[in-house]
Design a protein around this motif. Structure first.
Motif, PDB file in Angstrom:
ATOM      1  N   ARG A  64       0.834  -1.212   0.000  1.00 57.97           N
ATOM      2  CA  ARG A  64       0.000   0.000   0.000  1.00 57.97           C
ATOM      3  C   ARG A  64       0.867   1.259   0.000  1.00 57.97           C
ATOM      4  O   ARG A  64       0.610   2.205  -0.744  1.00 57.97           O
ATOM      5  N   TRP A 103       0.877   1.383  -4.223  1.00 61.96           N
ATOM      6  CA  TRP A 103      -0.507   1.811  -4.422  1.00 61.96           C
ATOM      7  C   TRP A 103      -0.570   3.306  -4.690  1.00 61.96           C
ATOM      8  O   TRP A 103       0.027   4.100  -3.966  1.00 61.96           O
ATOM      9  N   LEU A 111      -2.558  -0.396  -8.322  1.00 61.07           N
ATOM     10  CA  LEU A 111      -1.150  -0.620  -8.039  1.00 61.07           C
ATOM     11  C   LEU A 111      -0.308  -0.325  -9.275  1.00 61.07           C
ATOM     12  O   LEU A 111      -0.726  -0.600 -10.403  1.00 61.07           O
TER      13      LEU A 111
END
Length: 477
Positions: free
Chosen positions: A233, A237, A244
Motif C-alpha cells: 500500500r 498503491w 497498483l
C-alpha cells in the motif's frame, strides 16, 4: 486416494459441448513424469509451470485427485537447497528437470492447502509445505531486494509470466543469476507480483499454523504477512488512481495501467478497500478492462496496449487471467462478476471449441495459432480448466476446505438467452453432491438427501453436512 468424478448434463447445447470437449482435452494433457501422472499446461506447453499447474491440478482434483497431488508435490520435491522453487519442471527422456531461470508466477501456496484438505489430512504434509514456503520466502528477501528499498523485484519477463510484455523494455526474458541484470532501462522492477509471492507464502504459513493449532506461530506469520500488505500500500498503491503500479530501477512509478492489481487480488495481498476501488474504477471500466471480451492484460486505452494475437502480455485477454480471476473475485466477494466472465468465456470459445491462449478484447475472436503441422493448438489448459471451473461455480458444487459451495446462477452460456436446466454431480470418494437446476428452481442433494430448495441466482455455502452457512447473490436473479 479417493476417487473423484464430475457428471454434468444440461439443455444448453453450447455449454454441454464445451464441457464434454473440455473433459476430453484435459485427458490429452496428462503426462507421466517418471511414474507420477501430472497435468501439463497444454496447447504446446509440455512442462508443468509454477504459474499454472499447481492451480490447474487443484482444479482438476474434481476429476483426478492423484494428479492434483502430484502437480503440487513435484514443486515441493524440486526445491533447491537455497530455497528457490523451480519456475517450471520438464520431463525429458527419463529425467525430471527443474528449471530455475525464472519464477513464472506463483499460483501455488493456497492451492496446495486446498488439495491437502481433499486428502487424508496428514499434518506432516502441511509441516513440510510450511517449511518449503518459509525457505522460498527467505530466498526472495535474501536475493530479490537488490537496492534495499524493502520491495521485492522482478528481473525478467518470465519472473511474472508476462511474455513479450512491452512494459519490460529491454529486460531479458529469462534470468538465472542471483544478481540482477545490469544496464537495463527498466529492471530491476519493484514488483506487486513478487511482493504478492511473499505475501502468499506468509499467509499460507499462517493458515497452516492455525490448522496445526500453533497459535503463537500463526500470530507470527500473520504479522509478517501484514507487513507485506502495508508495504504494498505504501510503496506501490497510487491512491489518486485507485490501482497498483510497479516502480522501475530508478524508483520511478511506472506509468502503465496493467491488470496485475487483479493478480494481487488473487493472492489476497491488498485490502478490501483497495480491491473495491480497482474493480469499480478500472476493472469494470469499458475503456480499460471491461471491454467486449473483458480482462485485457493492459488497459485498452493505455499507450503501451498492443493487440497482438500471439503469446504476448501487452494487451490481449489471456485464458490464464480468466482462470485466476475466479479466486481473485471470490477473495473479495465479487461473486456477481463470475457468471458475467463465465458467459463471456463460453461465448468466445464457442461452438468450435477454440481452447486457446488469447482472445481479442474488441471482437472476442480467439487468437488461433497453428502448430508445425498446420493444426490448431486448441488444448490450452487454462482455457479448458476455466470452462470447467466457471461451470462449477455457476451451475455446480465445489469443495472448498471443509465447506461446499453451490452455484445456482440464473445465467445462460450466452447473453440474452434463458437459463437452461442442468444437473451437476460431484463424486468424492463415497460421497455424492448433486445440484439440479430446473426452470427458476434449484435443488441440492448430499447422497440423495435434499438439503436445499429455492429460487436460482444464489451462491450458497454449506458445511459438509449441508447446513447453510451463508448465501450471496450470484449474478442477477
Amino acid at each position: 486416494m479417493k476417487k473423484t468424478a464430475v457428471h454434468f448434463s444440461t439443455t444448453d447445447k453450447l455449454l454441454q459441448k464445451l464441457m464434454d470437449t473440455a473433459e476430453q482435452k484435459c485427458l490429452d494433457n496428462i503426462r507421466d513424469f517418471e511414474g507420477m501422472p501430472v497435468l501439463v499446461e497444454g496447447g504446446g506447453y509440455e512442462k508443468i509451470w509454477l504459474e499454472t499447474q499447481p492451480m490447474g491440478g487443484a482444479m482438476y482434483a474434481k476429476r483426478n485427485l492423484e494428479i492434483a497431488v502430484n502437480n503440487q508435490r513435484l514443486f515441493l520435491l524440486c526445491q533447491r537447497s537455497d530455497g528457490r522453487i523451480p519456475g517450471s519442471i520438464e520431463h525429458a527422456g527419463h529425467d525430471v528437470i527443474p528449471q530455475f531461470n525464472k519464477f513464472q508466477g506463483f499460483c501455488f501456496p493456497e492451492e496446495a492447502i486446498d488439495v491437502w484438505y481433499l486428502t487424508e489430512k496428514d499434518p506432516s504434509v502441511l509441516e513440510h509445505l510450511r517449511t518449503v514456503l518459509r525457505k522460498f520466502d527467505d530466498y526472495l528477501w535474501k536475493v530479490r531486494d537488490s537496492d534495499g528499498d524493502g520491495c521485492l523485484e522482478t528481473w525478467c519477463r518470465f519472473d511474472t509470466g508476462e511474455d513479450h510484455a512491452v512494459r519490460y523494455g529491454d529486460a531479458p526474458d529469462a534470468w538465472t543469476k542471483d544478481t540482477p541484470p545490469e544496464q537495463c532501462d527498466t529492471v530491476p522492477i519493484a514488483s506487486m507480483d513478487l511482493m504478492s509471492y511473499s505475501y502468499a507464502c506468509r499467509k499460507a504459513s499462517m493458515e497452516i499454523s492455525g490448522i496445526l493449532g500453533q497459535e503463537q506461530e500463526r500470530e507470527f506469520e500473520r504479522n509478517r504477512a501484514e507487513a507485506i500488505r502495508t508495504k504494498i500500500r505504501e510503496y506501490l498503491w497510487d491512491d489518486s488512481e485507485g490501482a497498483l503500479y510497479d516502480r522501475d530501477r530508478h524508483h520511478k512509478r511506472m506509468p502503465s495501467l496493467i491488470h496485475n492489481t487483479l493478480r494481487a487480488m488473487y493472492w489476497g495481498s491488498i485490502s478490501q478497500d483497495m480491491a473495491n476501488r480497482f474493480v469499480r474504477e478500472h476493472l469494470l471500466n469499458p475503456r480499460e478492462f471491461w471491454t467486449r471480451m473483458p480482462l485485457p492484460s493492459v488497459a485498452a486505452n493505455d499507450p503501451i496496449f498492443r493487440n497482438i494475437p500471439t503469446n504476448d502480455w501487452s494487451g490481449q485477454c489471456e485464458a490464464l487471467t480468466y482462470q485466476r480471476a475466479i479466486r481473485a473475485l471470490e477473495n473479495y466477494g465479487f461473486y456477481t462478476l463470475i457468471p458475467m466472465l463465465g458467459q463471456k468465456l463460453f461465448t468466445a470459445i464457442g461452438e468450435e471449441c477454440h481452447f486457446v491462449q488469447q482472445f481479442d478484447p474488441f471482437t472476442m475472436k480467439p487468437s488461433v495459432i497453428l502448430d508445425e503441422n498446420g493444426k490448431e493448438n486448441d488444448t490450452y489448459g487454462p482455457a479448458i480448466l476455466s470452462v470447467m471451473e466457471y461451470c462449477s461455480r455457476m451451475y455446480g458444487v465445489h469443495l472448498v476446505r471443509d465447506t461446499l459451495v453451490w452455484g445456482t446462477a440464473a445465467t445462460a452460456s450466452r447473453e440474452k438467452e434463458p437459463a437452461a436446466d442442468s444437473e451437476y454431480e460431484q463424486i468424492f470418494g463415497d460421497q455424492s453432491y448433486q445440484l439440479v437446476l430446473k426452470g427458476n428452481q434449484a435443488k441440492a442433494y448430499i447422497n440423495g438427501r435434499q438439503i436445499y430448495s429455492g429460487e436460482r441466482g444464489l451462491r450458497i455455502v454449506t458445511d459438509l453436512e449441508g447446513n447453510i452457512l451463508r448465501t450471496d447473490l450470484l449474478g442477477e436473479k
